[in-house]
Design a protein around this motif. Sequence first.
Motif, PDB file in Angstrom:
ATOM      1  N   HIS A 265      -1.457  38.912  24.582  1.00 26.52           N
ATOM      2  CA  HIS A 265      -1.031  38.186  23.389  1.00 26.52           C
ATOM      3  C   HIS A 265       0.361  37.592  23.587  1.00 26.52           C
TER       4      HIS A 265
ATOM      5  N   THR B 118      -7.067  41.707  28.025  1.00 26.11           N
ATOM      6  CA  THR B 118      -5.888  41.239  27.318  1.00 26.11           C
ATOM      7  C   THR B 118      -5.244  42.415  26.595  1.00 26.11           C
ATOM      8  N   LYS B 119      -4.072  42.137  25.993  1.00 26.72           N
ATOM      9  CA  LYS B 119      -3.295  43.197  25.360  1.00 26.72           C
ATOM     10  C   LYS B 119      -2.689  42.658  24.071  1.00 26.72           C
ATOM     11  N   THR B 120      -2.552  43.539  23.085  1.00 29.70           N
ATOM     12  CA  THR B 120      -1.769  43.206  21.906  1.00 29.70           C
ATOM     13  C   THR B 120      -1.043  44.475  21.456  1.00 29.70           C
TER      14      THR B 120
ATOM     15  N   HIS C   1       2.524  44.474  21.064  1.00 34.82           N
ATOM     16  CA  HIS C   1       3.771  44.485  21.815  1.00 34.82           C
ATOM     17  C   HIS C   1       4.828  45.134  20.927  1.00 34.82           C
TER      18      HIS C   1
ATOM     19  N   ALA D 156      -4.583  40.594  14.814  1.00 30.67           N
ATOM     20  CA  ALA D 156      -4.008  40.311  16.123  1.00 30.67           C
ATOM     21  C   ALA D 156      -5.079  40.404  17.210  1.00 30.67           C
TER      22      ALA D 156
ATOM     23  N   CYS E 248      -6.496  37.291  19.650  1.00 34.48           N
ATOM     24  CA  CYS E 248      -6.660  37.265  21.108  1.00 34.48           C
ATOM     25  C   CYS E 248      -8.001  36.638  21.482  1.00 34.48           C
TER      26      CYS E 248
ATOM     27  N   HIS F  79      -0.426  47.201  24.237  1.00 34.12           N
ATOM     28  CA  HIS F  79       0.518  46.719  25.244  1.00 34.12           C
ATOM     29  C   HIS F  79       1.704  47.654  25.442  1.00 34.12           C
TER      30      HIS F  79
END
Length: 277
Positions: A41, A67-69, A71, A84, A88, A103
């Motif tokens: 993200h 993927t990552k979210t 943060h 969120a 993504c 993340h």
Amino acid sequence: MSREDLPRLGLGTYSDDNREQWRDNVRTALDVGFRHVDTAHVYENEQYVGAGIRESDVARDDIWLSTKTVHHDVPSSVEQVPAAIDGCLDRLGVDFVDLLYVHWPSGIYDHETVLPAYDDAYEAGKTRNVGLSNFTPDLLDEAMAVLDAPLYAHQAEMHPLLPQRELVAHAQQHDYTFVAYSPLAQGEVFDVPEIRDVAEKHDATPPQVSLAWILSHDNVAAIPKASSREHMVQNLAALDLDLDEEDIALIDSIDRQHRVIDAGHGPWNWEDDVTQG
């Protein structure tokens, strides 16, 4: 889905500028043989990564997309986590990802409030697997006790200057994959004498030796960043480089320690009872 389904070498896509490059870079990486693409993200490049995948000749089902979210500052509240996650998928232009990471265990992160949103995404088929990133062993244990979904992977920095023995041992003990980011220490491994000696012995490059050393560990994968076809091909060749016990012992003997990504919000900076290395 078993741990072995994750390709052991993937393409890392972080950059702090020219994010549009990842459209062509992803397409090139898939063309030369990569089947594992990692984004996030906060990288602000998911739309370009997704476009590169769609424009590739490789079928989506043959590509492992992570993927990552969550943060340390994105999103800004727990209530925003489901949106969120959906964001993504929307930016990537996909119905699901193969692996969705938390993340960082900082900012809004709380295991009891954030992780249920990941379980919900797993149950809804928005992600086929759940992972964590930049955690310590204690935080991994805490998360695993709350998650209904099995922990599939943990991603953190690892290279010959930061061997992460404790985290690798944790992955092996619990049979999930440790995914090494910054596996070349942003180029700092290139001039390490021990790595250069092994590279000369095998007629290989220092990046190939560093990647082969990482891949010599059970339950470990790596996601080097590369923006040229030449470097992508060279990185993939590390899969065929077999280091012997003498090579591995020499690299293990390196006494220089360096962490490339040392964010102030990293848990290794605020957990006195946990050490990495």
